[in-house]
Design a protein around this motif. Sequence first.
Motif, PDB file in Angstrom:
ATOM      1  N   PRO A 152      60.393  11.290  57.440  1.00  0.00           N
ATOM      2  CA  PRO A 152      61.560  10.410  57.312  1.00  0.00           C
ATOM      3  C   PRO A 152      61.190   9.022  56.786  1.00  0.00           C
ATOM      4  N   GLU A 153      62.202   8.310  56.309  1.00  0.00           N
ATOM      5  CA  GLU A 153      62.016   6.931  55.864  1.00  0.00           C
ATOM      6  C   GLU A 153      61.859   6.019  57.076  1.00  0.00           C
ATOM      7  N   GLY A 154      60.902   5.083  56.968  1.00  0.00           N
ATOM      8  CA  GLY A 154      60.702   4.103  58.029  1.00  0.00           C
ATOM      9  C   GLY A 154      60.644   2.680  57.504  1.00  0.00           C
ATOM     10  N   GLU A 155      60.958   2.511  56.211  1.00  0.00           N
ATOM     11  CA  GLU A 155      60.880   1.212  55.543  1.00  0.00           C
ATOM     12  C   GLU A 155      59.453   0.637  55.636  1.00  0.00           C
ATOM     13  N   THR A 156      59.249  -0.486  54.967  1.00  0.00           N
ATOM     14  CA  THR A 156      57.879  -0.982  54.812  1.00  0.00           C
ATOM     15  C   THR A 156      57.295  -1.607  56.071  1.00  0.00           C
ATOM     16  N   PHE A 157      58.145  -2.155  56.942  1.00  0.00           N
ATOM     17  CA  PHE A 157      57.592  -2.844  58.121  1.00  0.00           C
ATOM     18  C   PHE A 157      58.510  -2.738  59.336  1.00  0.00           C
ATOM     19  N   SER A 158      59.111  -1.578  59.550  1.00  0.00           N
ATOM     20  CA  SER A 158      60.024  -1.435  60.695  1.00  0.00           C
ATOM     21  C   SER A 158      59.281  -1.185  61.997  1.00  0.00           C
ATOM     22  N   PHE A 159      58.121  -0.578  61.914  1.00  0.00           N
ATOM     23  CA  PHE A 159      57.335  -0.125  63.057  1.00  0.00           C
ATOM     24  C   PHE A 159      58.104   0.854  63.944  1.00  0.00           C
ATOM     25  N   TYR A 160      59.183   1.406  63.387  1.00  0.00           N
ATOM     26  CA  TYR A 160      59.966   2.455  64.045  1.00  0.00           C
ATOM     27  C   TYR A 160      60.544   2.008  65.382  1.00  0.00           C
ATOM     28  N   ILE A 161      60.882   0.722  65.456  1.00  0.00           N
ATOM     29  CA  ILE A 161      61.525   0.204  66.664  1.00  0.00           C
ATOM     30  C   ILE A 161      62.938  -0.255  66.309  1.00  0.00           C
ATOM     31  N   ASP A 162      63.755  -0.463  67.316  1.00  0.00           N
ATOM     32  CA  ASP A 162      65.068  -1.072  67.122  1.00  0.00           C
ATOM     33  C   ASP A 162      64.892  -2.583  67.186  1.00  0.00           C
ATOM     34  N   SER A 163      65.155  -3.247  66.083  1.00  0.00           N
ATOM     35  CA  SER A 163      65.016  -4.700  66.051  1.00  0.00           C
ATOM     36  C   SER A 163      65.963  -5.352  67.049  1.00  0.00           C
ATOM     37  N   PRO A 164      65.469  -6.321  67.843  1.00  0.00           N
ATOM     38  CA  PRO A 164      66.345  -7.017  68.787  1.00  0.00           C
ATOM     39  C   PRO A 164      67.226  -8.064  68.099  1.00  0.00           C
ATOM     40  N   TYR A 192      54.117  -0.747  54.369  1.00  0.00           N
ATOM     41  CA  TYR A 192      54.171  -0.894  52.906  1.00  0.00           C
ATOM     42  C   TYR A 192      54.574   0.412  52.222  1.00  0.00           C
ATOM     43  N   GLY A 193      54.885   1.451  53.000  1.00  0.00           N
ATOM     44  CA  GLY A 193      55.131   2.760  52.414  1.00  0.00           C
ATOM     45  C   GLY A 193      56.572   3.215  52.537  1.00  0.00           C
ATOM     46  N   HIS A 194      56.772   4.485  52.145  1.00  0.00           N
ATOM     47  CA  HIS A 194      58.092   5.107  52.210  1.00  0.00           C
ATOM     48  C   HIS A 194      57.941   6.591  52.522  1.00  0.00           C
ATOM     49  N   PHE A 195      59.068   7.285  52.632  1.00  0.00           N
ATOM     50  CA  PHE A 195      59.100   8.660  53.127  1.00  0.00           C
ATOM     51  C   PHE A 195      58.256   9.637  52.313  1.00  0.00           C
ATOM     52  N   SER A 196      58.046   9.369  51.033  1.00  0.00           N
ATOM     53  CA  SER A 196      57.332  10.315  50.170  1.00  0.00           C
ATOM     54  C   SER A 196      55.819  10.106  50.148  1.00  0.00           C
ATOM     55  N   ASP A 197      55.322   9.139  50.908  1.00  0.00           N
ATOM     56  CA  ASP A 197      53.889   8.793  50.857  1.00  0.00           C
ATOM     57  C   ASP A 197      52.972   9.981  51.095  1.00  0.00           C
ATOM     58  N   TRP A 198      53.291  10.778  52.122  1.00  0.00           N
ATOM     59  CA  TRP A 198      52.403  11.894  52.479  1.00  0.00           C
ATOM     60  C   TRP A 198      52.358  12.970  51.390  1.00  0.00           C
ATOM     61  N   LEU A 199      53.354  12.989  50.527  1.00  0.00           N
ATOM     62  CA  LEU A 199      53.389  13.986  49.457  1.00  0.00           C
ATOM     63  C   LEU A 199      52.696  13.528  48.187  1.00  0.00           C
ATOM     64  N   LYS A 200      52.575  12.215  48.005  1.00  0.00           N
ATOM     65  CA  LYS A 200      52.048  11.722  46.729  1.00  0.00           C
ATOM     66  C   LYS A 200      50.743  10.941  46.829  1.00  0.00           C
ATOM     67  N   ASN A 201      50.345  10.536  48.030  1.00  0.00           N
ATOM     68  CA  ASN A 201      49.175   9.654  48.145  1.00  0.00           C
ATOM     69  C   ASN A 201      47.900  10.322  48.638  1.00  0.00           C
ATOM     70  N   THR A 202      48.002  11.522  49.217  1.00  0.00           N
ATOM     71  CA  THR A 202      46.774  12.206  49.625  1.00  0.00           C
ATOM     72  C   THR A 202      46.049  12.705  48.375  1.00  0.00           C
ATOM     73  N   PRO A 203      44.720  12.691  48.375  1.00  0.00           N
ATOM     74  CA  PRO A 203      43.976  13.202  47.213  1.00  0.00           C
ATOM     75  C   PRO A 203      44.402  14.622  46.848  1.00  0.00           C
ATOM     76  N   ASN A 204      44.609  15.465  47.847  1.00  0.00           N
ATOM     77  CA  ASN A 204      45.136  16.810  47.628  1.00  0.00           C
ATOM     78  C   ASN A 204      46.654  16.738  47.734  1.00  0.00           C
ATOM     79  N   LYS A 205      47.349  16.802  46.614  1.00  0.00           N
ATOM     80  CA  LYS A 205      48.802  16.622  46.597  1.00  0.00           C
ATOM     81  C   LYS A 205      49.559  17.754  47.280  1.00  0.00           C
TER      82      LYS A 205
END
Length: 289
Positions: free
Chosen positions: A95-107, A65-78
């Motif tokens: 890097p971007e991984g889209e919302t539900f890619s699971f970082y695999i190559d889709s078959p 459900y996330g995107h590449f910027s999540d770690w920069l904007k969603n932690t309580p300590n920005k």
Amino acid sequence: MKNFKILVFAFFLCISAMSYAAKVDTLQVASTAMGKTYKAAVVLPNSYTKSKGAFPVMYLLHGAYGHFSDWLKNTPNKKLVQTLSDQYNIIIVMPEGETFSFYIDSPVNKESQFETFITQEVIQKVDKTYKTISNRNGRVITGLSMGGHGALYLSARHPDLFCAAGSMSGAVDMSAMLNRDSSAQIVKLMQPVFGDKSGSTEMYEQHAVLGMLDKLKANKLPLIIDCGVDDFLIEPNRELHRRLVYSKVDHDYTERPGAHTWDYWENSLPYHVLFFNKILLKNQAVVKK
């Protein structure tokens, strides 16, 4: 007059702190595999500009459900990621991984090839753009939830790229998602990855980290894995730990209070960076401050 001096001192203190803060870049990464261009956030430590040396790199993956910027904007300590980049003198790439890619190559879907994207296109772009240690001795990977799965999955399949890997609250058994109340939604979200078989437990198990013990054992990569005791993914993580122990795969496994939340991941990330730093020091893949 005294108050004025205090204000001036505070102002210059603030300016000084800002001048030594890590820098955040947004990198455009063209994907030939998917015919798209995605973004990646890159945090450079404050020493990067003046240093002539090459820097180690940590790839930090976001969750579902996330995107590449999540770690920069969603932690309580920005400023968490920037602080860790400065503290350990390491480049951190998100890097971007889209919302539900699971970082695999889709078959089934050529537009969802995130294993190729991360391992070939992102890493290549980062190494060409920045002063990096461009071999496995200076490269580590970790992530949360879907990103935890991704980090273990990619490192298991590409041990030539990374010297260590980690997982925070990792979705190490993707089929566990089908047992939730929102399973119909999960099936729909996974259709771009697995197509008509997105409701098949067998398809999930074929790509799950839980079934990659042979690779994890053969690669002998240092691993750090943790999960909150109130996390809905705690049981798959415990099962992975049990299998790693049974297979005599060295790893660092921790359970802490907490659930599937940013509060938990903010607490977890510094432990991962500390773990990686020890390995990078051993590899002599660090830049002296």
